[in-house]
Scaffold this active site. Sequence first.
Site, mmCIF file in Angstrom:
data_model
loop_
_atom_site.group_PDB
_atom_site.id
_atom_site.type_symbol
_atom_site.label_atom_id
_atom_site.label_comp_id
_atom_site.label_asym_id
_atom_site.label_seq_id
_atom_site.Cartn_x
_atom_site.Cartn_y
_atom_site.Cartn_z
ATOM 1 N N ARG A 110 8.217 5.661 3.170
ATOM 2 C CA ARG A 110 8.164 4.379 3.824
ATOM 3 C C ARG A 110 7.942 3.147 3.247
ATOM 4 N NH1 ARG A 110 3.293 4.586 8.535
ATOM 5 N NH2 ARG A 110 1.705 4.432 6.947
ATOM 6 N N CYS A 114 11.914 -4.128 -1.744
ATOM 7 C CA CYS A 114 11.289 -4.924 -2.547
ATOM 8 C C CYS A 114 11.370 -6.262 -1.523
ATOM 9 C CB CYS A 114 12.235 -5.311 -3.642
ATOM 10 S SG CYS A 114 12.071 -7.091 -4.350
ATOM 11 N N GLU A 149 2.570 -3.103 9.409
ATOM 12 C CA GLU A 149 1.637 -3.174 8.130
ATOM 13 C C GLU A 149 2.233 -3.646 6.839
ATOM 14 O OE1 GLU A 149 -0.387 0.511 7.951
ATOM 15 O OE2 GLU A 149 -1.961 0.006 9.379
ATOM 16 N N CYS A 157 5.865 -6.113 -6.278
ATOM 17 C CA CYS A 157 6.946 -5.508 -6.827
ATOM 18 C C CYS A 157 7.102 -6.241 -8.181
ATOM 19 C CB CYS A 157 8.064 -5.835 -5.871
ATOM 20 S SG CYS A 157 9.792 -5.248 -6.599
ATOM 21 N N GLU A 304 -3.910 -0.491 16.396
ATOM 22 C CA GLU A 304 -3.965 0.892 16.010
ATOM 23 C C GLU A 304 -5.598 1.184 15.823
ATOM 24 O OE1 GLU A 304 -1.754 2.362 12.754
ATOM 25 O OE2 GLU A 304 -0.130 1.218 13.095
ATOM 26 N N TRP A 312 -5.535 11.153 6.145
ATOM 27 C CA TRP A 312 -5.332 10.792 4.882
ATOM 28 C C TRP A 312 -6.519 10.596 4.226
ATOM 29 C CZ3 TRP A 312 -7.884 6.081 5.470
ATOM 30 C CH2 TRP A 312 -7.907 5.391 6.664
ATOM 31 N N PHE A 354 -0.966 16.119 11.246
ATOM 32 C CA PHE A 354 -2.232 16.243 11.850
ATOM 33 C C PHE A 354 -3.074 15.108 11.910
ATOM 34 C CE2 PHE A 354 -0.826 20.067 9.441
ATOM 35 C CZ PHE A 354 -0.948 21.078 10.319
ATOM 36 N N HIS A 355 -2.235 13.821 12.141
ATOM 37 C CA HIS A 355 -3.256 12.658 12.402
ATOM 38 C C HIS A 355 -3.634 12.794 13.732
ATOM 39 C CE1 HIS A 355 -4.152 8.310 12.877
ATOM 40 N NE2 HIS A 355 -3.954 8.366 11.751
HETATM 41 C C1 GLA Z 1 -1.051 2.727 9.592
HETATM 42 C C2 GLA Z 1 0.568 3.079 10.256
HETATM 43 C C3 GLA Z 1 0.888 3.858 11.240
HETATM 44 C C4 GLA Z 1 0.088 5.165 10.665
HETATM 45 C C5 GLA Z 1 -1.251 5.062 10.630
HETATM 46 C C6 GLA Z 1 -2.132 6.356 10.185
HETATM 47 O O1 GLA Z 1 -1.921 2.241 10.381
HETATM 48 O O2 GLA Z 1 0.693 1.547 10.605
HETATM 49 O O3 GLA Z 1 2.218 4.096 11.305
HETATM 50 O O4 GLA Z 1 0.940 5.579 9.527
HETATM 51 O O5 GLA Z 1 -1.484 4.302 9.467
HETATM 52 O O6 GLA Z 1 -3.314 6.136 10.039
HETATM 53 ZN ZN ZN Z 2 10.935 -6.738 -6.314
#
Ligand code: GLA
Ligand code: ZN
Length: 672
Positions: A110, A114, A149, A157, A304, A312, A354-355
């Site tokens: 994801r 650029c 985010e 880039c 969030e 992670w 697994f989050h």
């Molecule tokens: C970020 C992203 C979410 C997800 C969480 C996982 O905050 O915005 O889409 O990937 O991390 O912790």
């Molecule tokens: Zn670029």
Amino acid sequence: MAGITNRVLYGADYNPEQWDRDVWIQDAALMQEAGINMVSVGIFSWALLQPEPDRFEFAWLDDIMDLLANHGISVDLATATASPPAWLIAQHPDILPVDQYGSRYVHGSRQHYCPNSQHYRGAAAQLVRRLAERYQNHPALRMWHVNNEYGCHIAACYCDTCQTAFRVWLKDRYQTLDVLNDRWGTAFWSQAYGQWDEIGLPGHTPTFRNPGQELDYARFMSDSLYACYEQEAVILRSMTPNVPLTTNFMGLFKPLDYFRWAPGLDVVSWDSYPDPAEALPITAALGHDLMRGLKSGQPFILMEQTPSAVNWRPVNLIKAPGVMRLWSYEALAHGGDGVLFFQWRASRAGSEKFHGAMVGHSGRRTDRVFQEVAHLGQELAQLEGIVGSRVPARVAIAFDWENWWALELPSKPRDMNYIERVVPYYRALFTRNIAVDIIHPSMALDNYDVLILPGLYLFQDSYQSALESFVARGGTLMTDFFSGIVDANDRVRLGGYPAPLKDILGLEVEEFYPLANAGTVDVISHSAVLKREQYQARFWAEHIHLTSAEPWAAFHGTFFSGAPAVAVNQWGKGRSVYFAALVDDSLLGEVIDNVLAHHQITPPLAVPNGVEARVRETDDTRFHFVLNHRDDPVTIALPATPLINLLTGEPADNSAFIPGKDILVLAEPKGR
Ligand code: GLA
Ligand code: ZN
């Protein structure tokens, strides 16, 4: 926009595209049970919303929006631009960003775009326009969640498009090459530029790059990503002028200068993922205070957090029973008006399966995590009174992204870490339950008695007069070593360090003595203010000469014995405090205690260690939040004023018993 809600927002990222329709029905019912009132939908739905260049598929989202509206759940609708679909990448491979070594990223994760790609921006704008057209009058639409985010994975880039855009950005900033050459100090190492087209990006170089170039590139990248946000914002504002805009920030996230971004948002929201291994959630609290500071105290949304574990870290510890609730209240106590999670239902597939999620793979409402989040949802429904209230603070810490970038560039007297400079002050204030605003050094200082500038190495010209008037009218300025050293282009301010602060601090630095990583130096007291005779410093020392300041402590047992380590200067009606070393927590704490006492700044309630006491207030009510971060119960004394326990609705006694990891929220009418 004064307030975007009149109840505490509670919800999650909701990704219905990963589920069949029968699950949607269960979701809506479970959301109601959990007290959810807002979900973020569509964050990663681009490929589903626009499966082909000329085909948009909104039917599924129509149904979800209707379903949620029918269950009284509003939608923070994402613009879905965070993960470009495969067909778009196949059509325009130059959307893919390039790393510092010239290697192009590929599709399959994801955020693979650029920020300066016109193909990306054009496609994003088209999608946003279509979404706004479709849902502008939908009853579920509460807020726009622009992208997701920004910069989280790709914050820089190095492609050709970015190189061209960087030149345009530089031309705009410097007008002429003469100015640029001067600001970047290109006389050094034969780096002078004779044509704009000769200027490249700070990529793979044999050794140190030009610091002026690196600093401008950091600014440029933050601005480039902001331009992506802004183009979506312009579309949304024109089509839905009454729907507030946000994008989820990430707290202490180095690549983006959130102080430059925040004016373009209606409400700041952010994602907080503290490690449950951290016993006292100080970094989360610092993040909350920074996010609140971005818009001068306006309440933010915790967009969030995980209900339990993330996926992670090498080892993903869970939030033990009670901790999710406790940390949610911490967000509210620090000025949050909403608590949302990533994510609603645990994915079946993909890299985040697994989050933690509010609903686990079992789908069962009896699971611990669901029970805890549902309980919290019921509680928060009783706290609408706190919405919009403010966190009063008389202490501010100035935080500056440009300084962060400059301070951590290589080839300094020693390696530097900005956050590690900020945290000791923050921790000292946190453990004393003293509210602190994290502000930009250029923001208004009128409401503060104490201003702390940790490691403000890059010092903009405009800061000087504001600091002088702050101290002149009676404020206390606290700052420390290697501050006031360079200008906005990372060029040294000549004439003796710290040139712009010498007067106000009443001292001059002759020489830096960086210490080895394990090195320490003794510091002895020179002042009756300090309780002990001896302290320690590490990381750094320096040789200062006092012009008008008084030494409160001095280095000892070294060749620079007797040189001041802490110096305090009277200036106008106020004073300044300077630390010539990274002093230990007891010395720092004693100086801070003295400063707080001088200004009669006290904690809102007397509580034991490991218990947080915070206040939010409106014109007529003071809300007390007491958070017991300890495992064991505590009993605290309460003031004799009338207090209502907001969760029970009952008047509080003159003392309160708070079990481990539990909380108390009290409302106190303000005397007039
Ligand atoms: C970020 C992203 C979410 C997800 C969480 C996982 O905050 O915005 O889409 O990937 O991390 O912790
Ligand atoms: Zn670029």
